[in-house]
Design an enzyme around this catalytic site. Sequence first.
Site, PDB file in Angstrom:
ATOM      1  CG  ASP A 176       6.744 -12.179  57.510  1.00 29.44           C
ATOM      2  OD1 ASP A 176       6.599 -12.062  56.277  1.00 29.44           O
ATOM      3  OD2 ASP A 176       7.515 -11.457  58.171  1.00 29.44           O
ATOM      4  CE  LYS A 217       9.460  -7.659  58.788  1.00 28.05           C
ATOM      5  NZ  LYS A 217       9.644  -9.079  58.470  1.00 28.05           N
TER       6      LYS A 217
HETATM    7  P1  NAP Z   1      16.433 -10.146  61.737  1.00 26.05           P
HETATM    8  O1  NAP Z   1      15.309  -9.866  62.664  1.00 26.05           O
HETATM    9  O2  NAP Z   1      17.505  -9.120  61.520  1.00 26.05           O
HETATM   10  O3  NAP Z   1      17.132 -11.524  62.216  1.00 26.05           O
HETATM   11  C1  NAP Z   1      18.299 -11.991  61.573  1.00 26.05           C
HETATM   12  C2  NAP Z   1      18.631 -13.380  62.131  1.00 26.05           C
HETATM   13  O4  NAP Z   1      19.744 -13.884  61.394  1.00 26.05           O
HETATM   14  C3  NAP Z   1      19.043 -13.371  63.595  1.00 26.05           C
HETATM   15  O5  NAP Z   1      18.631 -14.565  64.186  1.00 26.05           O
HETATM   16  C4  NAP Z   1      20.578 -13.293  63.483  1.00 26.05           C
HETATM   17  O6  NAP Z   1      21.250 -13.834  64.611  1.00 26.05           O
HETATM   18  C5  NAP Z   1      20.808 -14.184  62.298  1.00 26.05           C
HETATM   19  N1  NAP Z   1      22.077 -13.891  61.626  1.00 26.05           N
HETATM   20  C6  NAP Z   1      22.338 -12.852  60.812  1.00 26.05           C
HETATM   21  N2  NAP Z   1      23.619 -12.926  60.366  1.00 26.05           N
HETATM   22  C7  NAP Z   1      24.147 -14.049  60.925  1.00 26.05           C
HETATM   23  C8  NAP Z   1      25.421 -14.680  60.833  1.00 26.05           C
HETATM   24  N3  NAP Z   1      26.415 -14.165  60.093  1.00 26.05           N
HETATM   25  N4  NAP Z   1      25.630 -15.833  61.521  1.00 26.05           N
HETATM   26  C9  NAP Z   1      24.636 -16.371  62.277  1.00 26.05           C
HETATM   27  N5  NAP Z   1      23.403 -15.815  62.396  1.00 26.05           N
HETATM   28  C10 NAP Z   1      23.165 -14.672  61.722  1.00 26.05           C
HETATM   29  O7  NAP Z   1      15.879 -10.480  60.266  1.00 26.05           O
HETATM   30  P2  NAP Z   1      14.502 -11.196  59.869  1.00 26.05           P
HETATM   31  O8  NAP Z   1      13.498 -10.183  59.509  1.00 26.05           O
HETATM   32  O9  NAP Z   1      14.168 -12.189  60.920  1.00 26.05           O
HETATM   33  O10 NAP Z   1      14.921 -11.911  58.493  1.00 26.05           O
HETATM   34  C11 NAP Z   1      15.729 -13.082  58.493  1.00 26.05           C
HETATM   35  C12 NAP Z   1      15.791 -13.656  57.081  1.00 26.05           C
HETATM   36  O11 NAP Z   1      14.497 -14.069  56.659  1.00 26.05           O
HETATM   37  C13 NAP Z   1      16.289 -12.668  56.012  1.00 26.05           C
HETATM   38  O12 NAP Z   1      17.092 -13.376  55.103  1.00 26.05           O
HETATM   39  C14 NAP Z   1      15.008 -12.207  55.325  1.00 26.05           C
HETATM   40  O13 NAP Z   1      15.216 -11.809  53.989  1.00 26.05           O
HETATM   41  C15 NAP Z   1      14.211 -13.499  55.385  1.00 26.05           C
HETATM   42  N6  NAP Z   1      12.759 -13.266  55.297  1.00 26.05           N
HETATM   43  C16 NAP Z   1      12.113 -13.858  54.260  1.00 26.05           C
HETATM   44  C17 NAP Z   1      10.742 -13.710  54.149  1.00 26.05           C
HETATM   45  C18 NAP Z   1      10.039 -14.387  53.010  1.00 26.05           C
HETATM   46  O14 NAP Z   1       8.884 -14.041  52.752  1.00 26.05           O
HETATM   47  N7  NAP Z   1      10.656 -15.332  52.335  1.00 26.05           N
HETATM   48  C19 NAP Z   1      10.018 -12.944  55.084  1.00 26.05           C
HETATM   49  C20 NAP Z   1      10.717 -12.364  56.141  1.00 26.05           C
HETATM   50  C21 NAP Z   1      12.105 -12.534  56.241  1.00 26.05           C
HETATM   51  P3  NAP Z   1      21.565 -12.906  65.908  1.00 26.05           P
HETATM   52  O15 NAP Z   1      20.296 -12.829  66.702  1.00 26.05           O
HETATM   53  O16 NAP Z   1      22.636 -13.662  66.615  1.00 26.05           O
HETATM   54  O17 NAP Z   1      22.008 -11.574  65.379  1.00 26.05           O
END
Ligand code: NAP
Length: 260
Positions: free
Chosen positions: A84, A48
């Site tokens: 988003d 992204k």
């Molecule tokens: P990303 O950029 O990889 O960010 C992941 C986030 O989750 C970071 O803040 C990370 O913390 C945290 N994290 C992951 N594992 C963790 C753990 N075990 N304990 C504590 N924190 C943890 O991913 P993203 O694109 O932002 O997506 C995040 C979530 O949103 C996903 O579940 C995705 O499926 C969902 N999402 C949903 C939609 C929708 O339309 N509903 C759209 C986009 C995303 P750190 O920074 O400390 O690693």
Amino acid sequence: MQQAALDSHGLQGWRYELLAMPPHEMQMMLNTLRAKDCVGANVTIPYKQAIIPFLDQVSETASKIGAVNTVYKQGETLVGENTDAPGFMQSLRQCGVEANEARAVVLGAGGAAAAVAFALASAGARHLAIINRSSTRAEELASRLRQHFPLVEISPNRMEALERADIIVNATSIGMAPDPDFSPLPAGQAIAPRSTIVDLVYNPPQTKFMREAARAGARCIGGLEMLVYQGAISFQMWTGREAPLPVMRAAAENALKGQG
Ligand code: NAP
């Protein structure tokens, strides 16, 4: 969901396909997008941010957020957009939730958290707390937000904000399959009974976080709503046609049931 929408418009021959891509092939991927028979793409983790320098143009929203999830074409120009943020706002609006003057907490500091935080600040949230496992990342996001929204009170890593929040959003991947037994909230964490919680996780549709929040009397919105709305906005950009929301929602629900 996208294929069902294309089919329901009778767009025969149109295909929404997964293109897996190793990082060093980014330029090759862009050549694929420039081909005449391609109208655009979704971009997902971990590309992204990485795709931005390869595009001809990036919308103001996507550039402030620092992440592109949709590429579409204006003539020959490849434009990066972030759907988003408006998709998230639409999921709030359809539940009658008002972000103006709200105290909001965003759990997470990745791409989705940035989109949600920018959306809430743009909608007039009064206070935004960004809480993340990596506190440095939360501070970086807070500092980027302050540059664009000097009037919003923005604080990184303030756990006490949870108790008084009007809106709490889980934008981490905690609680997502195949590990549904986890919640982004610490055990025993109090939240306000009249708050709204949004879990961006859509698989499973009912997360542990949502169950905990419902027990505390909060209103709960699952990630499927945002998934459908962000996809609908992308669909309109690619096809110029209205997105068939019920068709897309049903297809997404069926696909998730299939993953069970
Ligand atoms: P990303 O950029 O990889 O960010 C992941 C986030 O989750 C970071 O803040 C990370 O913390 C945290 N994290 C992951 N594992 C963790 C753990 N075990 N304990 C504590 N924190 C943890 O991913 P993203 O694109 O932002 O997506 C995040 C979530 O949103 C996903 O579940 C995705 O499926 C969902 N999402 C949903 C939609 C929708 O339309 N509903 C759209 C986009 C995303 P750190 O920074 O400390 O690693």
